[in-house]
Design an enzyme around this catalytic site. Structure first.
Site, short mmCIF file in Angstrom:
data_model
loop_
_atom_site.label_atom_id
_atom_site.label_comp_id
_atom_site.label_asym_id
_atom_site.label_seq_id
_atom_site.Cartn_x
_atom_site.Cartn_y
_atom_site.Cartn_z
N GLU A 8 32.47 66.44 24.73
CA GLU A 8 31.37 67.39 24.89
C GLU A 8 30.41 66.80 25.90
OE1 GLU A 8 29.48 71.00 23.99
OE2 GLU A 8 31.38 70.27 23.18
N ARG A 53 37.90 68.69 18.57
CA ARG A 53 36.89 69.26 19.46
C ARG A 53 35.80 68.23 19.70
NH1 ARG A 53 40.31 72.37 20.24
NH2 ARG A 53 40.30 74.66 20.12
N HIS A 63 42.23 66.18 27.47
CA HIS A 63 42.63 67.30 26.61
C HIS A 63 44.11 67.64 26.82
CE1 HIS A 63 40.97 71.15 24.48
NE2 HIS A 63 42.05 70.67 23.89
#
Length: 338
Positions: free
Chosen positions: A275, A249, A296
């Site tokens: 992020e 993440r 991703h």
């Protein structure tokens, strides 16, 4: 043992249904369940969905499924199970599901395999200095170099790889890396020394892992305590030329600090999650030669979605036979899983 065909409602983004269920998988699903493939719930409030929801015993969910909250459950008196044909169920399964006793399954194990494979591939390529060699080879096109003299420290023999998080994916990465001539380190506060020994890794602190690893690979869940765990200080601990791999993440890393380190050229990175999820167009990470940036895609992509479909259909087949799920999710585990 009796076998019946429970009523199943599909819940996902409708355009993804043919990507998840190819013809073979659709036939297999119809053999173990009753369903209308024309009704796909991306909104439980639509009239035709509401009718199907009232009859459904199992929800087969995928990306784009709306949350199963108290209102949905009130409209689904027969619902007993949610089978998620993807990874995390945190966005999907609400407290109301657990309070009602809904059983939940996930295809997270099936999805962990391509992430682990991607990670292992990039670990090996990073130690081989593929990014630098590619860039330098481009600049000398048509010319010759003594690459063995220019890169005396490249290669995987005896390198140290640090795994952050003994998650499903982290454990799979450890398993896949074991045949190589690498030293494997692990940081995971939930793993005992005995468990680390069973995994054939050396358990260390996160600071030691960052300081001594040639590659640091992140496999921890996104939790309040893991936010920006790889911060400016820990990035500074990493060896010159070391590689950070993030397939977990984006929130695990201080993005500004990482960008600064990478812009300096001191570190390499393989970044599959960021992020924010989509970086702004002016982010330097798109263009830095020491960065492999992907959108991703380390998890299931293309035909790998069919592995998750097979896992989910297998769970529905077990449910139809009155057997427990192989990949059930427990409420108490969600606080420390992805």
């Amino acid at each position: 043992m009796s076998v019946r065909r429970p009523r199943v409602l599909l819940a996902m983004a409708p355009e993804l249904l043919p990507r998840l269920l190819d013809e073979r998988a659709a036939r297999r699903l119809h053999a173990v369940a009753e369903l209308d493939p024309e009704v796909v719930a991306d909104d439980f409030g639509r009239p035709e969905v509401a009718v199907a929801l009232a009859e459904a015993e199992v929800l087969l969910t995928f990306w784009g499924a709306p949350p199963v909250d108290a209102g949905v459950l009130a409209a689904a008196p027969r619902l007993k199970a949610v089978v998620h044909a993807a990874g995390s169920v945190k966005h999907l399964v609400t407290d109301a599901c657990w309070e009602r006793g809904i059983t939940v399954s996930t295809a997270a194990l099936a999805n962990s395999r391509p992430v682990a494979e991607y990670t292992v591939a990039t670990v090996l390529l990073s130690n081989k200095r593929v990014l630098q060699l590619r860039e330098e080879y481009r600049t000398v096109r048509g010319g010759r170099h003594e690459w063995h003299l220019r890169y005396p420290h490249a290669g995987n023999y005896g390198r140290t790889v640090g795994i952050v998080g003994a998650s499903r994916i982290g454990r799979r990465v450890i398993e896949l890396l074991r045949p190589y001539d690498l030293e494997l380190l692990l940081y995971d506060p939930y793993v005992t020394d005995d468990r680390a020994k069973a995994l054939d890794v050396r358990s260390v602190s996160l600071d030691e892992l960052c300081r001594t690893s040639d590659v640091v690979s992140l496999h921890a869940p996104a939790l309040p305590e893991t936010e920006a765990m790889i911060d400016r200080r820990r990035l500074a601990l990493m060896r010159d030329g070391a590689t950070l791999i993030n397939t977990a993440r984006g929130s695990l890393v201080d993005s500004a600090a990482l960008t600064a380190e990478l812009a300096s050229g001191r570190l390499q990175a393989v970044i599959d999650v960021t992020e924010p999820e989509v970086l702004p167009a002016d982010s330097p990470l798109y263009d830095l030669p020491n960065v492999l940036l992907t959108p991703h895609i380390a998890g299931s992509l293309g035909n790998e979605l069919h592995r998750m479909a097979d896992s989910a259909i297998g769970e529905i087949a077990r449910y139809a036979r009155g057997l427990p799920f192989l990949h059930g999710v427990r409420r108490e585990d969600l606080d420390r899983t992805a």
